[in-house]
Design a protein around this motif. Structure first.
Motif, PDB file in Angstrom:
ATOM      1  N   PRO A  18       0.835  -1.215   0.000  1.00 46.11           N
ATOM      2  CA  PRO A  18       0.000   0.000   0.000  1.00 46.11           C
ATOM      3  C   PRO A  18       0.865   1.258   0.000  1.00 46.11           C
ATOM      4  N   ALA A  19       0.508   2.210  -0.817  1.00 47.56           N
ATOM      5  CA  ALA A  19       1.294   3.436  -0.962  1.00 47.56           C
ATOM      6  C   ALA A  19       1.067   4.395   0.211  1.00 47.56           C
ATOM      7  N   ALA A  20      -0.024   4.222   0.950  1.00 42.17           N
ATOM      8  CA  ALA A  20      -0.339   5.137   2.044  1.00 42.17           C
ATOM      9  C   ALA A  20       0.527   4.878   3.273  1.00 42.17           C
ATOM     10  N   GLU A  21       1.234   3.754   3.297  1.00 37.58           N
ATOM     11  CA  GLU A  21       2.047   3.403   4.454  1.00 37.58           C
ATOM     12  C   GLU A  21       3.392   4.122   4.362  1.00 37.58           C
ATOM     13  N   GLN A  22       3.570   5.170   5.188  1.00 38.13           N
ATOM     14  CA  GLN A  22       4.790   5.960   5.164  1.00 38.13           C
ATOM     15  C   GLN A  22       5.222   6.256   6.591  1.00 38.13           C
ATOM     16  N   ASP A  23       6.523   6.225   6.810  1.00 39.81           N
ATOM     17  CA  ASP A  23       7.075   6.485   8.129  1.00 39.81           C
ATOM     18  C   ASP A  23       6.892   7.960   8.483  1.00 39.81           C
ATOM     19  N   PRO A  24       6.371   8.278   9.668  1.00 37.41           N
ATOM     20  CA  PRO A  24       6.167   9.695  10.020  1.00 37.41           C
ATOM     21  C   PRO A  24       7.472  10.485  10.083  1.00 37.41           C
ATOM     22  N   VAL A  25       8.563   9.818  10.434  1.00 37.25           N
ATOM     23  CA  VAL A  25       9.850  10.520  10.476  1.00 37.25           C
ATOM     24  C   VAL A  25      10.274  10.925   9.069  1.00 37.25           C
ATOM     25  N   GLU A  26      10.075  10.030   8.103  1.00 34.60           N
ATOM     26  CA  GLU A  26      10.429  10.348   6.721  1.00 34.60           C
ATOM     27  C   GLU A  26       9.538  11.445   6.150  1.00 34.60           C
ATOM     28  N   ALA A  27       8.332  11.615   6.683  1.00 27.27           N
ATOM     29  CA  ALA A  27       7.449  12.675   6.204  1.00 27.27           C
ATOM     30  C   ALA A  27       7.919  14.048   6.681  1.00 27.27           C
TER      31      ALA A  27
END
Length: 55
Positions: A18-27
């Motif tokens: 899933p593309a929505a899964e992103q690390d908050p630190v990387e954001a």
């Protein structure tokens, strides 16, 4: 015991991650040069406020 079928019965389905899964630190990394000074200024203001209030 040997079967002619490939051993892919227990393999995970080949669906894309899933593309929505992103690390908050990387954001936050692209805007860290703005976030750090703002957080530092807020922290200094709060500490100065507490010091004046306690004096």
């Amino acid at each position: 015991m040997s079967s002619s079928a490939p051993h892919s019965a227990h393999a995970l389905p080949s669906s894309p991650a899933p593309a929505a899964e992103q690390d908050p630190v990387e954001a936050i990394v692209p805007v860290i040069h703005i976030v750090l000074p703002v957080v530092g200024a807020v922290l200094m203001f709060l500490l100065a406020f507490i010091a004046i209030y306690m004096a």
